[in-house]
Design a protein around this motif. Structure first.
Motif, PDB file in Angstrom:
ATOM      1  N   ASP A 376      -2.196 -47.662  95.201  1.00 56.43           N
ATOM      2  CA  ASP A 376      -0.663 -47.680  95.583  1.00 56.43           C
ATOM      3  C   ASP A 376      -0.317 -45.962  95.327  1.00 56.43           C
ATOM      4  OD1 ASP A 376       1.779 -48.977  97.357  1.00 56.43           O
ATOM      5  OD2 ASP A 376       2.736 -48.967  95.121  1.00 56.43           O
ATOM      6  N   LEU A 377      -0.518 -46.143  94.463  1.00 53.09           N
ATOM      7  CA  LEU A 377       0.079 -44.102  93.902  1.00 53.09           C
ATOM      8  C   LEU A 377      -0.946 -43.290  94.051  1.00 53.09           C
ATOM      9  CD1 LEU A 377       1.486 -42.958  91.117  1.00 53.09           C
ATOM     10  CD2 LEU A 377      -1.027 -42.561  90.235  1.00 53.09           C
ATOM     11  N   ALA A 378      -1.912 -43.384  95.058  1.00 57.00           N
ATOM     12  CA  ALA A 378      -2.917 -42.524  95.903  1.00 57.00           C
ATOM     13  C   ALA A 378      -1.716 -42.464  97.995  1.00 57.00           C
ATOM     14  CB  ALA A 378      -4.399 -42.874  96.234  1.00 57.00           C
ATOM     15  N   LEU A 379      -1.478 -43.766  97.973  1.00 56.91           N
ATOM     16  CA  LEU A 379      -1.116 -43.867  98.672  1.00 56.91           C
ATOM     17  C   LEU A 379       0.929 -43.382  98.844  1.00 56.91           C
ATOM     18  CD1 LEU A 379      -2.361 -47.108 100.865  1.00 56.91           C
ATOM     19  CD2 LEU A 379      -3.075 -44.675 100.613  1.00 56.91           C
ATOM     20  N   ALA A 380       1.376 -43.354  97.905  1.00 55.64           N
ATOM     21  CA  ALA A 380       2.659 -43.217  97.859  1.00 55.64           C
ATOM     22  C   ALA A 380       3.037 -40.768  98.021  1.00 55.64           C
ATOM     23  CB  ALA A 380       2.988 -43.030  95.923  1.00 55.64           C
ATOM     24  N   PRO A 381       4.181 -40.955  98.545  1.00 56.51           N
ATOM     25  CA  PRO A 381       4.473 -39.789  98.977  1.00 56.51           C
ATOM     26  C   PRO A 381       4.330 -38.888  97.971  1.00 56.51           C
ATOM     27  CG  PRO A 381       5.744 -41.062 100.925  1.00 56.51           C
ATOM     28  CD  PRO A 381       5.364 -42.326  99.821  1.00 56.51           C
ATOM     29  N   SER A 382       4.036 -37.367  98.238  1.00 53.28           N
ATOM     30  CA  SER A 382       4.681 -36.306  96.932  1.00 53.28           C
ATOM     31  C   SER A 382       5.933 -35.773  97.217  1.00 53.28           C
ATOM     32  CB  SER A 382       3.465 -35.363  97.092  1.00 53.28           C
ATOM     33  OG  SER A 382       3.416 -34.353  96.752  1.00 53.28           O
ATOM     34  N   PRO A 383       6.209 -36.206  95.564  1.00 53.87           N
ATOM     35  CA  PRO A 383       7.990 -35.588  95.469  1.00 53.87           C
ATOM     36  C   PRO A 383       8.203 -34.249  96.448  1.00 53.87           C
ATOM     37  CG  PRO A 383       7.562 -37.356  94.101  1.00 53.87           C
ATOM     38  CD  PRO A 383       6.211 -37.202  94.775  1.00 53.87           C
ATOM     39  N   ARG A 384       6.878 -32.988  96.312  1.00 53.50           N
ATOM     40  CA  ARG A 384       7.327 -32.355  95.998  1.00 53.50           C
ATOM     41  C   ARG A 384       7.406 -32.032  97.439  1.00 53.50           C
ATOM     42  NH1 ARG A 384       4.710 -29.831  92.124  1.00 53.50           N
ATOM     43  NH2 ARG A 384       3.796 -30.946  90.169  1.00 53.50           N
ATOM     44  N   ARG A 385       7.327 -32.791  98.513  1.00 52.94           N
ATOM     45  CA  ARG A 385       7.264 -32.264 100.025  1.00 52.94           C
ATOM     46  C   ARG A 385       9.326 -32.099  99.969  1.00 52.94           C
ATOM     47  NH1 ARG A 385       3.918 -29.627 102.451  1.00 52.94           N
ATOM     48  NH2 ARG A 385       1.308 -31.012 101.959  1.00 52.94           N
ATOM     49  N   LEU A 386       9.891 -32.865  98.756  1.00 55.63           N
ATOM     50  CA  LEU A 386      11.237 -33.167  99.242  1.00 55.63           C
ATOM     51  C   LEU A 386      11.825 -31.612  98.288  1.00 55.63           C
ATOM     52  CD1 LEU A 386      12.468 -36.429  97.540  1.00 55.63           C
ATOM     53  CD2 LEU A 386      12.134 -35.787 100.407  1.00 55.63           C
ATOM     54  N   GLN A 387      12.845 -31.493  98.985  1.00 59.49           N
ATOM     55  CA  GLN A 387      13.860 -30.002  99.352  1.00 59.49           C
ATOM     56  C   GLN A 387      15.302 -30.132  98.741  1.00 59.49           C
ATOM     57  OE1 GLN A 387      14.177 -27.178 102.109  1.00 59.49           O
ATOM     58  NE2 GLN A 387      14.990 -25.499 100.682  1.00 59.49           N
ATOM     59  N   ILE A 388      15.876 -29.688  97.145  1.00 58.11           N
ATOM     60  CA  ILE A 388      16.804 -30.687  96.990  1.00 58.11           C
ATOM     61  C   ILE A 388      17.577 -29.164  96.713  1.00 58.11           C
ATOM     62  CG2 ILE A 388      18.162 -31.279  94.943  1.00 58.11           C
ATOM     63  CD1 ILE A 388      15.557 -33.233  94.498  1.00 58.11           C
ATOM     64  N   GLU A 389      18.659 -29.147  97.463  1.00 55.58           N
ATOM     65  CA  GLU A 389      20.401 -27.732  97.282  1.00 55.58           C
ATOM     66  C   GLU A 389      20.757 -28.850  97.007  1.00 55.58           C
ATOM     67  OE1 GLU A 389      20.413 -26.314 100.321  1.00 55.58           O
ATOM     68  OE2 GLU A 389      18.459 -26.829 101.606  1.00 55.58           O
ATOM     69  N   PRO A 390      20.917 -28.380  94.909  1.00 54.03           N
ATOM     70  CA  PRO A 390      22.671 -28.895  94.603  1.00 54.03           C
ATOM     71  C   PRO A 390      23.308 -28.044  94.815  1.00 54.03           C
ATOM     72  CG  PRO A 390      20.735 -28.407  92.611  1.00 54.03           C
ATOM     73  CD  PRO A 390      20.375 -27.827  93.897  1.00 54.03           C
ATOM     74  N   GLN A 391      25.091 -28.811  95.448  1.00 47.68           N
ATOM     75  CA  GLN A 391      26.211 -28.408  95.764  1.00 47.68           C
ATOM     76  C   GLN A 391      26.959 -28.232  94.902  1.00 47.68           C
ATOM     77  OE1 GLN A 391      26.143 -27.306  99.135  1.00 47.68           O
ATOM     78  NE2 GLN A 391      24.062 -28.445  98.479  1.00 47.68           N
ATOM     79  N   PRO A 392      27.979 -26.845  94.781  1.00 44.37           N
ATOM     80  CA  PRO A 392      28.987 -27.042  93.801  1.00 44.37           C
ATOM     81  C   PRO A 392      29.504 -27.820  93.075  1.00 44.37           C
ATOM     82  CG  PRO A 392      29.153 -24.442  95.321  1.00 44.37           C
ATOM     83  CD  PRO A 392      27.694 -25.574  95.572  1.00 44.37           C
ATOM     84  N   VAL A 393      30.212 -27.926  92.231  1.00 47.76           N
ATOM     85  CA  VAL A 393      31.094 -28.820  91.612  1.00 47.76           C
ATOM     86  C   VAL A 393      32.829 -27.837  91.929  1.00 47.76           C
ATOM     87  CG1 VAL A 393      31.960 -30.862  90.773  1.00 47.76           C
ATOM     88  CG2 VAL A 393      29.370 -30.172  91.139  1.00 47.76           C
ATOM     89  N   ASP A 394      33.378 -28.451  92.798  1.00 46.92           N
ATOM     90  CA  ASP A 394      34.686 -27.732  91.890  1.00 46.92           C
ATOM     91  C   ASP A 394      35.211 -27.990  90.310  1.00 46.92           C
ATOM     92  OD1 ASP A 394      34.920 -26.020  94.140  1.00 46.92           O
ATOM     93  OD2 ASP A 394      35.923 -27.700  95.171  1.00 46.92           O
ATOM     94  N   PRO A 395      36.480 -26.880  89.828  1.00 47.86           N
ATOM     95  CA  PRO A 395      36.782 -27.236  88.621  1.00 47.86           C
ATOM     96  C   PRO A 395      37.829 -28.686  88.976  1.00 47.86           C
ATOM     97  CG  PRO A 395      36.603 -25.187  88.908  1.00 47.86           C
ATOM     98  CD  PRO A 395      36.481 -25.975  89.997  1.00 47.86           C
ATOM     99  N   VAL A 396      37.596 -29.704  87.368  1.00 50.60           N
ATOM    100  CA  VAL A 396      38.519 -30.955  87.248  1.00 50.60           C
ATOM    101  C   VAL A 396      38.746 -30.662  86.415  1.00 50.60           C
ATOM    102  CG1 VAL A 396      36.521 -32.726  86.886  1.00 50.60           C
ATOM    103  CG2 VAL A 396      38.041 -33.326  87.982  1.00 50.60           C
ATOM    104  N   ARG A 397      39.922 -31.715  86.203  1.00 53.16           N
ATOM    105  CA  ARG A 397      41.065 -31.812  84.796  1.00 53.16           C
ATOM    106  C   ARG A 397      40.088 -32.607  84.202  1.00 53.16           C
ATOM    107  NH1 ARG A 397      44.424 -28.242  83.810  1.00 53.16           N
ATOM    108  NH2 ARG A 397      45.599 -27.718  85.702  1.00 53.16           N
ATOM    109  N   ALA A 398      40.079 -32.946  82.764  1.00 54.17           N
ATOM    110  CA  ALA A 398      39.643 -34.108  82.402  1.00 54.17           C
ATOM    111  C   ALA A 398      40.264 -35.684  82.472  1.00 54.17           C
ATOM    112  CB  ALA A 398      39.291 -33.843  80.454  1.00 54.17           C
TER     113      ALA A 398
END
Length: 767
Positions: A376-398
């Motif tokens: 099952d581990l060998a057949l699992a897709p590689s997470p390296r194929r994922l491209q992750i793009e964090p988006q900026p977070v606007d300022p917020v009040r506590a």
């Protein structure tokens, strides 16, 4: 009377020696220290660098690594005086610096020096004493003097503070504040010696080594203060190339771009030249270069100060950290994981064992489960194929919700099923459930994942890693990969009193509508001309307008709109106290925001200062539209400093900012001792020029304690509470005698009371 003559022993005047003699002597020091201390050559070098660079050293190590013995031995080899202070929870500042003692024979007070008056002070377990005692070393470490009752007593030369702390026990300790860490040039980490050195330590003790009798171990003075003085001069004469200066400045500037570190202030780079130059006397090179700096700075170790690390060593300031856009995540660590299905599959082996109870059944079933997991581990897709793009977070009040979006793209051809975890620090308010997202992403497609945040603290709340777990087709095992994705969200101060702003603005509009007054006075400006009616004051008749219109015309006046308001926020140690669940500083910020919003709508000029011994933040010249954002941004990174407020310095800053008559609002705790000692002398001059208001956060717990008198213990508590309330009332009365208005209200009432007082001044034409 006060004895203005320090009665401690004057320092010795060292004889002049050459740089070559100092070099030879300091090289011999390390060999001499090795007679008593085994395996800590790097730490000894760090202490010598601290002495040559006129800095101080923080020693961190577990008990038994010869921290105390090292300092004592080094002092003996250098022929200087050393003293040791065990920092305990009941140690007082006067026990370290010294104090005034009454001399009955002379009928006068004389100064009795404390243990800080020495050449090498060992501050043992400095983090086990309260902050007020830790702060007693601030002046000594920076100014190399001690001031008692207004008299400065210089410390001997050389002077080094070698403070120790235990890195494995933090229960019942007081982490050193930034103001204290700022005084240390280096932090030296003493590790446990290796086996060879540990065997040598045991053999020495078995042969009769006594750490309290260094003379018997053959430790002799091989250098003197004169050699240290010559070495310091030689260190200062070592040239630093422009490449090294640029390298150090680049390091300092990099801390201002990273959300995981505090931004180094402009005074941080100059001391960083000292450690590599301190190696100069032990080497033949006369210049420093960037590779030399990077190699030498590994021993002793130095780290960039971070808010997450309670034990930083580089100089930092509390200025605002720069907010950079999130950088693309980079894979940092690959791993594997098994799911609950693998555990259930393994437990099914119990049935097989019951059906065929032989030892081989267990082994065969285990091999079967292992094979299924591996497949099952060998057949699992590689997470390296994922491209992750964090988006900026606007300022917020506590206390207000926001969201941290992520764009996840599957660049491969296989469908990825699994879980993505967006790890934020707890104060960012990302729950352990809401920060986990299920993935079912076909190849070539993109999905937007949103992590809800509910931050509860001001400042930069950061995220460190994004972890992806890609499941196999059987969902028995998964490939796991963590991406380094440093991001942050700026959390502005909470503004709960904003709900009162509409009602106060309505009152302000009512005041403006009824603002026309008949008589000109202080705080008023011309409004309009109108016909005279019976009852008008004849002094308001405008005779020129009357002559032109051939009818009697009077002038009307209204309260001046273009007034000046200066808000001063106290960030000293008293502002750190909590009233309920909220620090006094945060409650004062709430009141500041409400009053500033109201005054800007009224057309007044609003300025802002925040500080303790120095000005930490300032806002001036803001327009009506950008005042609130600039105030919030300036207050975001303010933290209470463990020092007393210097109202003389703050008063000078107020005088520079408020040259015209203004309404000056001081948001400071109404603590009788602090007010009488530091604030009262300044208020007299302020009140003579400005209208001054002191706003303080009161504690309702005092009223509750004063009301409870059922038991003997409650009676004592009630008496103490009554005394505290009496002192506060007496202090408020003293301030009123200077013409200062005092507002002392609970946290939820203070912003409203301050705004109402401002509106009252407006309505009466006093502002």
């Amino acid at each position: 009377m006060t004895d203005h003559t320090p009665d401690h022993t004057p320092e010795r005047q060292p004889a002049q020696v050459s740089a070559q003699e100092a070099l030879a002597a300091l090289r011999a020091v390390r060999d001499e220290v090795a007679k008593a201390v085994v395996g800590q050559d790097g730490a000894v070098t760090g202490l010598l660098i601290g002495l040559l660079a006129r800095g101080h050293v923080l020693l961190e190590g577990v008990p038994g690594v010869a921290k105390t013995l090292m300092v004592r031995t080094l002092a003996q080899t250098l022929d200087v005086e050393s003293k040791r202070v065990q920092f305990t929870p009941d140690l007082m500042p006067g026990d370290v610096t010294g104090s005034q003692v009454y001399d009955a024979a002379r009928s006068d007070f004389t100064f009795r020096p404390g243990p800080v008056f020495t050449n090498m002070l060992l501050a043992d377990e400095i983090n086990r004493t309260p902050p007020k005692t830790q702060a007693s070393l601030l002046e000594a470490m920076e100014e190399r003097q001690v001031t008692v009752d207004g008299v400065s007593h210089p410390l001997p030369t050389p002077f080094l503070v070698a403070a120790t702390q235990n890195p494995i026990e933090y229960e019942g300790t007081y982490p050193l504040p930034e103001a204290q860490l700022d005084r240390f040039l280096l932090k030296v980490e003493l590790s446990i010696p290796d086996r060879e050195h540990e065997v040598e330590v045991v053999q020495r003790h078995a042969s009769g080594f006594d750490p309290r009798n260094l003379g018997a171990a053959g430790v002799q003075p091989v250098a003197s203060p004169a050699h240290l003085a010559a070495g310091s001069v030689a260190v200062q004469s070592i040239s630093v190339t422009p490449e090294v200066v640029g390298y150090i400045v680049d390091i300092a500037r990099a801390t201002r771009q990273s959300p995981r570190s505090r931004s180094a202030c402009p005074r941080a780079p100059p001391p960083r030249c000292s450690p590599p130059r301190g190696h100069g006397p032990s080497s033949t090179a006369a210049t420093s270069s960037p590779p030399t700096t990077s190699r030498r700075s590994r021993s002793p170790r130095s780290r960039t100060a971070s808010r997450c690390d309670p034990r930083p060593s580089w100089r930092v300031c509390r200025s605002r950290a720069c907010s950079a856009a999130p950088s693309p995540p980079s894979p940092s660590r690959a791993d594997m994981a098994i799911t609950g299905r693998a555990v259930l599959l393994l437990l099914l082996g119990v049935v097989a064992v019951l059906l065929r109870p032989v030892p081989t059944t267990v082994g065969l079933w285990t091999l079967l489960v292992g094979a299924v997991v591996a497949l099952d581990l060998a057949l699992a897709p590689s997470p390296r194929r994922l491209q992750i793009e964090p988006q900026p977070v606007d300022p917020v009040r506590a206390g207000e919700p926001t969201a941290a979006p992520l764009l996840v793209t599957n660049t491969g051809t296989r469908r990825v099923r699994g879980v993505l975890r967006d790890a934020w620090q707890p104060s960012a308010g990302a729950g352990s459930v809401t920060n986990r997202h299920r993935l079912d992403l076909p190849g070539g497609e993109r999905v937007r994942l949103v992590t809800p945040l509910l931050p509860v603290r001001r400042g930069e709340r950061s995220a460190d890693q994004i972890t992806v777990r890609s499941l196999g087709p059987l969902r028995v095992a998964a490939r796991q990969l963590s991406f380094d994705a440093p991001r942050s969200v700026r959390v502005l101060p909470a503004f709960p009193s904003r709900r009162h702003l509409p009602s106060r603005l309505a009152r302000l509009r009512q005041i403006d509508g009824n603002a026309a007054v008949r008589i000109r006075g202080q705080g008023t400006e011309f409004d309009s001309l109108r016909d005279y009616v019976e009852g008008d004051d004849v002094r308001s008749i405008d005779w020129r307008a009357t002559a032109r219109r051939q009818s009697v015309v009077v002038r009307t006046w209204r309260p001046e709109r273009d007034r000046r308001l200066l808000l001063v926020l106290d960030t000293s140690r008293l502002s750190a106290g909590r009233v309920g669940d909220t620090p006094r500083l945060d409650s004062a910020m709430d009141a500041t925001l409400l009053l500033a919003s109201l005054a800007s709508r009224a057309g007044d000029h609003v300025s802002f200062l925040a500080g303790d011994r120095v000005v930490q933040a300032a806002v001036s010249g803001a327009t009506r539209t950008d005042l609130l954002p600039r105030l919030s941004d300036a207050m975001t990174h303010l933290e209470p400093a463990l020092v007393e407020a210097d109202w003389t310095a703050l008063g000078a800053a107020i005088a520079r900012d408020g040259k015209r008559q203004s309404l000056v609002v001081l948001l400071t705790p109404l603590e009788p001792a602090a007010v009488e000692e530091t604030l009262l002398p300044v208020l007299a001059s302020l009140a003579a020029r400005h209208r001054v208001v002191v706003a303080s956060v009161s504690d309702q717990a005092l009223d509750e304690l004063a009301a409870g008198r059922s038991t003997v213990g409650e009676v004592y508590d009630s008496a103490a509470a009554e005394r505290s309330r009496t002192l506060r009332r007496r202090t408020a009365h003293a301030l009123s005698g200077l013409g200062v208005h005092v507002i002392d209200e609970p946290p939820e009432r203070l912003p409203v009371a301050l705004a109402d007082h401002y509106l009252m001044l407006k309505s009466r034409g006093l502002l």
